[in-house]
Design a protein around this motif. Structure first.
Motif, mmCIF file in Angstrom:
data_model
loop_
_atom_site.group_PDB
_atom_site.id
_atom_site.type_symbol
_atom_site.label_atom_id
_atom_site.label_comp_id
_atom_site.label_asym_id
_atom_site.label_seq_id
_atom_site.Cartn_x
_atom_site.Cartn_y
_atom_site.Cartn_z
ATOM 1 N N GLU A 1 0.823 -1.213 0.000
ATOM 2 C CA GLU A 1 0.000 0.000 0.000
ATOM 3 C C GLU A 1 0.857 1.264 0.000
ATOM 4 N N TYR A 2 1.797 1.358 0.914
ATOM 5 C CA TYR A 2 2.544 2.611 1.055
ATOM 6 C C TYR A 2 3.519 2.805 -0.097
ATOM 7 N N GLY A 3 4.209 1.743 -0.488
ATOM 8 C CA GLY A 3 5.127 1.865 -1.613
ATOM 9 C C GLY A 3 4.405 2.248 -2.895
ATOM 10 N N PHE A 4 3.241 1.621 -3.126
ATOM 11 C CA PHE A 4 2.502 1.893 -4.353
ATOM 12 C C PHE A 4 1.922 3.304 -4.368
ATOM 13 N N THR A 5 1.365 3.768 -3.249
ATOM 14 C CA THR A 5 0.838 5.132 -3.230
ATOM 15 C C THR A 5 1.964 6.158 -3.399
ATOM 16 N N THR A 6 3.167 5.811 -2.969
ATOM 17 C CA THR A 6 4.307 6.702 -3.196
ATOM 18 C C THR A 6 4.550 6.882 -4.684
ATOM 19 N N ARG A 7 4.443 5.782 -5.439
ATOM 20 C CA ARG A 7 4.621 5.879 -6.891
ATOM 21 C C ARG A 7 3.495 6.692 -7.525
ATOM 22 N N MET A 8 2.273 6.547 -7.047
ATOM 23 C CA MET A 8 1.181 7.358 -7.586
ATOM 24 C C MET A 8 1.427 8.839 -7.336
ATOM 25 N N ILE A 9 1.951 9.169 -6.175
ATOM 26 C CA ILE A 9 2.277 10.563 -5.863
ATOM 27 C C ILE A 9 3.419 11.047 -6.757
ATOM 28 N N ASP A 10 4.380 10.171 -7.020
ATOM 29 C CA ASP A 10 5.448 10.520 -7.969
ATOM 30 C C ASP A 10 4.854 10.840 -9.341
ATOM 31 N N TRP A 11 3.869 10.064 -9.770
ATOM 32 C CA TRP A 11 3.230 10.303 -11.063
ATOM 33 C C TRP A 11 2.564 11.676 -11.104
ATOM 34 N N LEU A 12 1.953 12.099 -10.013
ATOM 35 C CA LEU A 12 1.326 13.420 -9.983
ATOM 36 C C LEU A 12 2.353 14.508 -10.274
ATOM 37 N N GLY A 13 3.567 14.298 -9.809
ATOM 38 C CA GLY A 13 4.615 15.272 -10.080
ATOM 39 C C GLY A 13 4.962 15.373 -11.558
ATOM 40 N N LEU A 14 4.758 14.263 -12.297
ATOM 41 C CA LEU A 14 5.044 14.275 -13.736
ATOM 42 C C LEU A 14 3.869 14.764 -14.578
ATOM 43 N N MET A 15 2.702 14.780 -13.983
ATOM 44 C CA MET A 15 1.482 15.078 -14.755
ATOM 45 C C MET A 15 1.092 16.547 -14.696
ATOM 46 N N LYS A 16 1.928 17.366 -14.110
ATOM 47 C CA LYS A 16 1.616 18.799 -14.003
ATOM 48 C C LYS A 16 1.626 19.455 -15.372
#
Length: 327
Positions: A312-327
């Motif tokens: 859960e925590y590792g995967f949500t970290t990657r989703m948050i990383d993706w938000l940084g690329l989607m700006k």
């Protein structure tokens, strides 16, 4: 500031809420789930895995209030009816698991969202992009993105790195905590084993990891077999890889390969350790995988490699990383 909405407030949706509510990078403006708001506020405040929410959280008609920030709380079954246009939503985090093909996910676009980031491996008509591997393939034109699942994010990097030596075949067994897709007491299920009591048995289940890995690593087609064995713990996973390489190797060579990767190109994605860990030690770990060098073993060209991850925590970290690329 990027405006975010979450659709589906299960384990991943609620953890993302907790992690994004105080973000200085994005603004969480709305969540959508059919559960009652008082129940949602309770589950956000009290979590059996990660503990009590560090702050205040309450609810009022149509909204959640967390640490003084108000987030609209919706209860709409049909995404195309959600007020994403009025709320100026940039990205919807689609965490319900119900809208993972293009036609279904596009309902969020029709409702006015600019982009959709799934919390799972989507259908073949949605780009499968794993952060730390092929995130550079993201284009501004793509509106719906799959970041893979927790098992895919763990496995992709490991196989890509080992394929530099050359892989003949790989058998992967993900020993994984039980999930909401299993039953706590024996009950009917289309996959019979998933219907058995999750906290009382070790349960092999079918997974689509092989297909996902073959999409990402096409040269590995017909070389991968995978299964997930669900074990009676509520969090954490251990990925057990049995790999036949093209050439003989040594335990030292394999461990050096991953310890070097963890310090350099894969820093923040892969962690390497030689501490005697157990699954509880992985709780809250932000990496996609933690290579356990103490458990690496080699016989000729046969390698046994073990990696831990917080599903859960590792995967949500990657989703948050993706938000940084989607700006």
């Amino acid at each position: 500031m990027m405006r975010i909405a979450i659709n589906g407030m299960g384990r991943i949706g609620r953890l993302l809420f907790r992690r994004l509510i105080d973000s200085n990078e994005v603004e969480l403006v709305a969540v959508n789930d059919i559960m009652d708001a008082d129940n949602l506020a309770y589950l956000l405040k009290y979590d059996s895995i990660y503990g009590t929410f560090a702050g205040n959280i309450t609810h009022k008609p149509g909204a959640l209030v967390a640490n003084g920030k108000e987030v609209k709380a919706l209860q709409q079954q049909h995404p195309y009816l959600l007020p994403w246009k009025d709320l100026q939503v940039d990205v919807v985090l689609e965490c319900s698991g119900q809208f993972s093909n293009r036609a279904a996910a596009e309902q969020h676009i029709k409702a006015g969202a600019r982009r959709v980031l799934l919390s799972t491996t989507g259908s073949n008509d949605i780009p499968l992009l794993v952060y730390g591997f092929n995130q550079h393939a993201l284009t501004k034109e793509e509106t719906i993105i799959s970041p893979g699942g927790c098992m895919t994010n763990c496995s992709t990097h490991i196989l890509y790195i080992l394929n530099a030596i050359g892989i003949k075949s790989v058998q992967c067994n993900i020993l994984h905590s039980y999930t909401s897709r299993q039953e706590l007491v024996d009950a009917p299920h289309k996959q019979f084993r998933r219907g058995r009591a999750a906290a009382e048995a070790i349960i092999p289940v079918e997974i689509d990891l092989q297909q996902s890995l073959e999409r990402l690593l096409p040269t590995m087609k017909d070389k991968i077999a995978s299964v997930s064995t669900r074990v009676p713990v509520a969090n954490g996973a251990l990925a057990d890889f049995t790999i036949q390489l093209q050439h003989e190797t040594t335990r030292e060579e394999i461990n050096k390969l991953f310890s070097t990767a963890a310090k350099n190109d894969y820093k923040g994605i892969i962690e390497y350790t030689e501490d005697p860990l157990v699954s509880l030690d992985i709780k809250g770990n932000t990496h996609s995988c933690v290579i356990d060098g103490t458990l690496t073993s080699v016989i000729g060209n046969h390698v046994k490699l073990i990696a831990w991850f917080d599903n859960e925590y590792g995967f949500t970290t990657r989703m948050i990383d993706w938000l940084g690329l989607m700006k």
